[in-house]
Motif scaffolding. Structure first.
Motif: not given
Length: 272
Positions: A95-101, A124-128, A173-180
């Motif tokens: 969730q958004p606070i993870e960007y900072k914390e 459900r976050s692109p931050l992953v 999902l595309q970036l994760l998949s391409e990274a393996g």
């Protein structure tokens, strides 16, 4: 909405896997509370939310020094047998606070040092995507399960206006998949979607998990009924999507492009 953030010093982080998560030895929540505040979130009707007395989505507890706590607990847990972790069951670890914390990242760094037997990251976050470097170090011990309840952005905005856009999740999902990195799409809970949905997912994942309000809220749909979810469908004139058999429509659509071995229903899809 004003969000109230509090810092807490957790005594423990690993909770015994029970109920829906009996396939796991432990669940792990880096935060308490979640600012995505989805209308249908079953946690709204759980004690952690009810006893708080504040609107779900308006507060978050940040678990300070969580990495040090996890380091000790992991050592103890691993000495007793296999350790499988579901992160997270009642919050979004990105969730958004993870960007900072960066609490979630600090916990992953501990798990790279002391790998569990398996880790499922539910978000459900692109931050992953930020933590691809750590997922690659965990290798086949980790799977990222990305919630994509629908492929229709107006539907997403109706049910969860503060959650990330669908297109950003698909790109992640595309970036994760391409990274393996091992990934799955969690259509959970199913929301109204288009016939094109399976084709959008096909290039991105090789696992699909389908769940709904009746199988997946941990109380046979009771919590969801208390939330008045049916009214959200009535507002759209899409009541047929809020039915115990609605998941079968999505399942049949997915079968057009995925094999049966790649499609999992409810609890099975979240297991290690």
């Amino acid at each position: 909405m004003n969000i109230e953030y509090s810092y807490k010093q957790p005594k423990s982080l690993l909770n015994k896997g029970t109920g829906f998560l009996t396939g796991y030895s432990h669940s792990l929540n880096p935060y308490t509370g979640c600012t995505f505040g989805c209308s249908y979130c079953y946690v709204r009707k759980m004690p952690v939310s009810l006893f708080r007395g504040k609107e779900w989505g308006s507060w978050v507890d940040i678990k300070q020094a969580a990495a040090a706590v996890l380091r000790k607990e992991l050592l103890r847990a691993r000495s007793k047998g296999p350790v499988t972790i579901f992160m997270s069951s009642s919050t979004d670890p990105y969730q958004p606070i993870e960007y900072k914390e960066r609490i979630t990242r600090s916990l992953l760094e501990v798990m790279v040092e002391q790998p569990p037997d398996f880790l499922l990251v539910q978000t459900r976050s692109p931050l992953v995507r930020r933590d691809i470097d750590l997922f690659l170090q965990l290798g086949d011990k980790v799977r990222i399960s990305m919630t994509i309840e629908t492929d229709l952005e107006p539907i997403r905005k109706h049910f969860s206006p503060d959650a990330p856009p669908i297109q950003a999740r698909l790109k992640t999902l595309q970036l994760l998949s391409e990274a393996g990195v091992s990934t799955q799409a969690a259509i959970a809970p199913i929301l109204p979607s288009s016939e094109e949905f399976p084709h959008k997912l096909r290039p991105l994942v090789d696992r699909i998990c389908i769940d709904d309000f009746f199988m997946g809220d941990g109380s046979s749909g009771k919590r969801s009924r208390q939330l008045g979810i049916h009214q959200w469908y009535e507002q759209l004139g899409l009541e047929e999507w809020h039915h115990p058999s609605a998941y079968k429509l999505v399942q049949e659509r997915m079968k057009q492009v995925f094999s049966e071995e790649q499609i999992f229903i409810s609890q099975k899809g979240f297991e290690p």
